[in-house]
Design an enzyme around this catalytic site. Structure first.
Site, PDB file in Angstrom:
ATOM      1  N   HIS A  44      -4.707  -0.778  -6.877  1.00  0.00           N
ATOM      2  CA  HIS A  44      -5.028  -0.114  -5.608  1.00  0.00           C
ATOM      3  C   HIS A  44      -4.980   1.383  -5.843  1.00  0.00           C
ATOM      4  O   HIS A  44      -3.905   1.955  -6.061  1.00  0.00           O
ATOM      5  CB  HIS A  44      -4.040  -0.518  -4.515  1.00  0.00           C
ATOM      6  CG  HIS A  44      -4.236   0.255  -3.248  1.00  0.00           C
ATOM      7  ND1 HIS A  44      -5.433   0.256  -2.565  1.00  0.00           N
ATOM      8  CD2 HIS A  44      -3.413   1.062  -2.537  1.00  0.00           C
ATOM      9  CE1 HIS A  44      -5.332   1.019  -1.484  1.00  0.00           C
ATOM     10  NE2 HIS A  44      -4.117   1.525  -1.452  1.00  0.00           N
ATOM     11  N   ASP A  46      -5.685   4.907  -4.330  1.00  0.00           N
ATOM     12  CA  ASP A  46      -5.950   5.728  -3.150  1.00  0.00           C
ATOM     13  C   ASP A  46      -6.857   6.898  -3.493  1.00  0.00           C
ATOM     14  O   ASP A  46      -6.606   7.624  -4.462  1.00  0.00           O
ATOM     15  CB  ASP A  46      -4.640   6.269  -2.573  1.00  0.00           C
ATOM     16  CG  ASP A  46      -3.796   5.186  -1.934  1.00  0.00           C
ATOM     17  OD1 ASP A  46      -4.301   4.512  -1.032  1.00  0.00           O
ATOM     18  OD2 ASP A  46      -2.621   5.022  -2.341  1.00  0.00           O
ATOM     19  N   ASP A 168      -4.525  -2.150   2.252  1.00  0.00           N
ATOM     20  CA  ASP A 168      -3.524  -1.126   2.559  1.00  0.00           C
ATOM     21  C   ASP A 168      -3.621  -0.506   3.946  1.00  0.00           C
ATOM     22  O   ASP A 168      -2.636   0.023   4.429  1.00  0.00           O
ATOM     23  CB  ASP A 168      -3.587  -0.012   1.503  1.00  0.00           C
ATOM     24  CG  ASP A 168      -2.334   0.854   1.507  1.00  0.00           C
ATOM     25  OD1 ASP A 168      -1.263   0.354   1.909  1.00  0.00           O
ATOM     26  OD2 ASP A 168      -2.415   2.025   1.098  1.00  0.00           O
ATOM     27  N   HIS A 426      -8.100   5.723   3.995  1.00  0.00           N
ATOM     28  CA  HIS A 426      -7.004   5.398   4.907  1.00  0.00           C
ATOM     29  C   HIS A 426      -5.791   6.313   4.764  1.00  0.00           C
ATOM     30  O   HIS A 426      -4.811   6.136   5.495  1.00  0.00           O
ATOM     31  CB  HIS A 426      -6.591   3.927   4.755  1.00  0.00           C
ATOM     32  CG  HIS A 426      -6.140   3.555   3.377  1.00  0.00           C
ATOM     33  ND1 HIS A 426      -6.996   3.080   2.426  1.00  0.00           N
ATOM     34  CD2 HIS A 426      -4.915   3.568   2.795  1.00  0.00           C
ATOM     35  CE1 HIS A 426      -6.323   2.821   1.319  1.00  0.00           C
ATOM     36  NE2 HIS A 426      -5.053   3.110   1.510  1.00  0.00           N
TER      37      HIS A 426
END
Length: 948
Positions: A44, A46, A168, A426
């Protein structure tokens, strides 16, 4: 498969069959009558959070967080090549695009082979994994289209994601699910949901469900299979084998003292069987990875190879557990094969709480200045630039301001689009990033808009026939525009991106006492304090402004508050003793409601955690008030009023750091409340969360309505959740919802709608009231990873940010209120663009232009008009009314595309899915157990054109 697809357009049935067999061939075989455990290696990454996008990609600033995305992709590809059984999924196209551009042609061919064989699978595929609470649907569609287009053009159908993957984001919006369904996804997986909701779903085996994501689209158009992952997006406890993990590796040499295979297998089987109890089929999924993992992919794969080998070896002794490398699409295929009936969900997954006093509802408002800047950038970068490029044709890329460099212009536009796409992440527009990262997002948006201005100037020069230099006043929100403050004569070009005419107020900072304003026909326009412009659909109009040597003052100021202000549509009354609003009347419908408005904090001050229930403070994510009783900033407002023929204003001061202008324009059906909050004082060592509350005589019975990503409206009820029996532990924070563009309260007679100019949080805590959080300044971190308090300052505002915004209020009869508030919300989202030219314009300048032959019907919104390739453009039209909203505008509408545009000749039309990465007639999705429903069809179209 790829070459076959490229050589011919397959018939629908052949394409379905081909895709089906492709999926089967790329997935490892499962075993019947066994528990099949699908291990999904993933990372994951970001697109900015604790570090900037660049820092994450290159692995810079590891003193903040050890993370380097380029090394993750290097390592994963290397390890996939060593064992054909291995699988990996990748999500964020913004990072993959950068990495891909750095690779040699031989490495690119290697990666294409991995993709074609299903060993490297893209999931989600947008430029980023967008936030779901604070994003507008138009910007989400754009960033998804950008990422999916790159994958489509680079890898063909084998690179097309079949699964949406939002592991997430902090709560999940119904409109996102609707968009994913219309983009052709078979399923949607996420990791976060309310702790009470999860407990109930675990008990009832409803962690996998069918989400009916629209009450207007005919099922299964917006139906989306949705799976809730068992461990968020982390591996099971004890099975993390990354360099950032502390779990021991599998030691499988029986001659060594620390041999641990038996223990590892025993623990894994226990976890697998425990997980199987709360899921519905004999297939379960495990996410084997986490934040920025697989930088040394050998650690993961070496241990996963061993885990699969030793667990499956027990099948010879009667074990009924089968472990395999898998992907979300392979797992989804097995769930589809089960042919079961799935629970149906009609609402959304907001608000999200991970414990009784930990509601993730603060980020709905966090960083309100950035949220507004993102919304303005959406209008400027994604709409105005794209539309003008299409309407003006090649001239936009080689006009007088582009130095003849078409490549440079296209790069500039691409940078603008990427900046806007990254802002949807996000941890971007959500406001949950570190301050230096927030600064980077804002810098990218500003840089992108400056580069896009070249294209806008070229386009307007081509359409108007004037090559005069155009200037952009980007600081009008703080009443700064060097040209209008110094020039004795200038022109204002107003471009309207909506497909219907708009009337818009223009307020400019000037230094004279009186001015003459003339429209495109030379007619004088009233210009006391403000002047109203009328812009044609998808086009521009031009106003000239000249300084008069002598003239009366622009407005008369009264320090005594009038008892009422009104125009032909609305009447607003004030309490003469307090200076506050007291009522609102719609003169057309002859309705009046009591309406008081004020500003509060204290109850929304950042809880310092010093209470008996929990030590959870408010922070960038969490909203945690100390009590249910707000602190009134002031019982009265100091006021002064200004009355002109164009606008009436009542200016209110509640405190040195809280003020408001109540504004009513002559021809407006909405009341404007322009609020200014800040610097929020913290001398008392208390952070504060500032709200405004509208208290009315409307009998709401606990119900209120908020929008989902700016599109469909959802009914809410205080202290209630549709799918489980709520045990409310936070009566304020637990009743806050995202408001992207509008919210309303109503009864059988009256409906009060509030349109916002950015995403904010709000709720209806008391019957008849609607409150909206405006600004947050906090002194504690909320322990969710960002590691710093939400305490924004800047060089200009060292004592704390000052934030200004607008709320627009309308009063109507339900259900026809939507006829007014939907167009109003679109005007705020896609506001006109102002450009300025000094001095006199050339006599042959075209002062007015419309890109349409006629305005679109009220129910139809032009969502997208952008250049797609050399000979085609992408057009999205949407029916913007829900099926139940309006007797008139909820009906189907016919649009004649041949008679739509004034500068384009339509040669052909072909329809695509929403994300424009599949032909609509070739889009196939898994069919899940259907439910009944009604609705009308939204139209998403691509067509070919030549300039006329």
């Amino acid at each position: 498969f790829v070459s076959l697809f490229e050589e011919q357009r397959l018939k629908l049935k052949d394409l379905c069959l081909l895709l089906y067999f492709y999926i089967i061939s790329s997935c490892h075989a499962t075993k019947p009558n066994m528990l099949n455990v699908h291990l999904v290696p993933h990372t994951h990454d970001d697109v900015g959070w604790l570090k900037t996008v660049d820092q994450y990609f290159y692995g810079d600033r590891n003193d903040i967080q050890h993370a380097g995305v380029q090394y993750i992709l290097d390592s994963v590809v290397d390890q996939l090549l060593k064992n054909p059984d291995r699988r990996f999924i990748y999500v964020e196209t913004a990072f993959f695009y950068r990495w891909w551009k750095q690779q040699s042609s031989s490495m690119q061919q290697t990666v294409k082979k991995l993709v074609n064989e299903g060993r490297l699978e893209f999931v989600n595929g947008g430029w980023c994994m967008s936030d779901e609470a604070t994003t507008h649907y138009s910007a989400v569609i754009d960033q998804m289209t950008m990422g999916l287009r790159f994958l489509n053009e680079t890898f063909g159908p084998c690179g097309r994601p079949r699964v949406a993957w939002h592991i997430d984001p902090f709560g999940h919006a119904r409109e996102h699910a609707s968009m994913f369904a219309q983009m052709g996804y078979d399923g949607f997986f996420f990791g976060r949901l309310d702790y009470q909701d999860r407990a109930r779903r675990r008990r009832d085996k409803e962690q996998e469900l069918l989400w009916r994501a629209s009450d207007s689209l005919t099922p299964p158009m917006a139906d989306l299979f949705t799976g809730i992952l068992p461990n968020g997006y982390n591996p099971p406890e004890g099975f993390c084998w990354d360099q950032s993990c502390d779990d021991p590796p599998i030691r499988d040499d029986p001659d060594l003292e620390d041999y641990n295979v038996d223990d590892v297998v025993r623990r894994f089987l226990a976890i697998a069987n425990s997980q199987a109890i709360v899921y519905k089929t004999d297939h379960i999924i495990m996410t084997m990875g986490s934040d920025f993992q697989y930088e040394n992919a050998n650690l993961w794969y070496k241990n996963l190879d061993k885990l699969i080998h030793y667990v499956n070896a027990l099948q010879a002794n009667g074990s009924k557990v089968n472990v395999l490398y898998s992907t979300p699409s392979c797992y989804l295929q097995e769930l589809h094969r089960a042919n079961l009936t799935w629970a149906l969900k009609m609402d959304d997954f907001f608000p999200y709480a991970d414990d009784a006093h930990d509601f993730w509802t603060g980020y709905f408002t966090s960083r309100p200045a950035l949220k507004r800047y993102e919304r303005i950038s959406n209008s400027n970068l994604q709409v105005t630039c794209n539309q003008l490029e299409v309407l003006s044709g090649p001239a936009s890329r080689k006009g007088p301001f582009g130095e003849g460099d078409m490549v440079l212009i296209l790069v500039n536009l691409s940078l603008s689009e990427k900046a806007m796409a990254v802002a949807q992440h996000h941890d971007a527009v959500s406001g949950t990033e570190k301050q230096h990262v927030a600064n980077d997002y804002a810098r990218r948006l500003a840089h992108g808009w400056q580069r896009c201005q070249v294209l806008v100037s070229n386009s307007l020069a081509a359409l108007s026939g004037s090559s005069a230099e155009r200037m952009y006043c980007d600081n009008l929100n703080i009443s700064v525009c060097p040209l209008t403050e110094s020039s004795k004569k200038f022109s204002v070009n107003v471009y309207n991106p909506l497909a219907r005419p708009v009337t818009w107020p223009v307020r400019l900072p000037v230094n004279g006492t009186a001015y003459l304003v003339s429209d495109a026909n030379g007619k004088s326009v009233d210009c006391q304090l403000v002047f109203q412009v009328q812009a044609p659909p998808l086009g521009f109009t031009t106003y000239s402004v000249s300084l008069l040597q002598d003239g009366p003052p622009p407005a008369s100021t009264q320090h005594r508050t009038p008892t009422a202000i009104q125009n032909k549509f609305l009447r607003v009354t004030f309490d003469p003793d307090t200076g506050l609003l007291s009522s609102l009347s719609n003169l057309e419908t002859k309705q009046t409601i009591k309406l008081t408005q004020n500003f509060y904090w204290l109850v929304y001050n950042a809880s310092d955690g010093n209470n008996l229930q929990s030590d959870q403070p408010s922070g960038a994510y969490i909203f945690r008030p100390n009590s249910s009783t707000p602190f009134l900033i002031s019982k009265t407002a100091k006021t002064e009023s200004i009355q002109t023929s164009g606008v009436q204003e009542v200016r209110q001061w509640f405190a040195p750091w809280v003020s408001q202008v109540v504004r009513l324009y002559t021809d407006s059906k909405a009341l404007e409340l322009e609020w200014t909050v800040g610097p929020v004082p913290i001398d008392d060592d208390l952070g504060k969360e500032v709200i405004t509350r509208l208290d009315t005589s409307i009998k709401t019975s606990q119900y209120f309505y908020t929008d989902s990503n700016g599109r469909e409206m959802l009914q809410r009820k205080t202290d209630f959740r549709p799918t489980w029996n709520l045990r409310q532990s936070e009566p304020i924070a637990g009743n806050y919802y995202p408001i992207n563009s509008r919210a309303f309260i109503k009864d059988d007679v009256d409906q009060l709608t509030v349109v916002t100019d950015r995403s904010q949080g709000g709720g209806s805590i008391h019957n008849g009231s609607l409150e909206i959080m405006l600004h947050r300044r906090l002194l504690y971190d909320d322990v969710r990873g960002v590691g710093e308090p939400l305490n924004e300052t800047s060089n200009i505002f060292p004592k704390g940010l000052v934030v200004r915004g607008r709320l627009l209020l309308s009063l109507d009869r339900p259900p026809s209120a939507a006829d007014a508030h939907r167009p109003l919300a679109q005007e705020v989202v896609l506001q006109p663009l102002l450009t300025f030219t000094d001095g006199d314009l050339h006599p042959n300048t075209q002062l007015e232009f419309s890109g349409l032959q006629a305005a679109l019907p009220p129910a139809v919104h032009l969502l997208t008009l952008t250049q797609w390739d050399k000979d085609s453009v992408l057009l999205r039209l949407e029916h913007q009314f829900q099926s139940w909203e309006s007797k008139l505008n909820s009906q189907p509408v016919t649009v004649n595309l041949q008679k739509l545009f004034s500068t384009l000749e339509v040669l052909g039309v072909s329809e695509l899915n929403l994300s424009a990465n599949q032909w609509k007639d070739e889009m196939t999705r898994f069919h899940w157990t259907p439910m009944t429903g009604t609705g009308h069809l939204n139209l998403f179209i691509r067509f070919y054109y030549i300039s006329s």
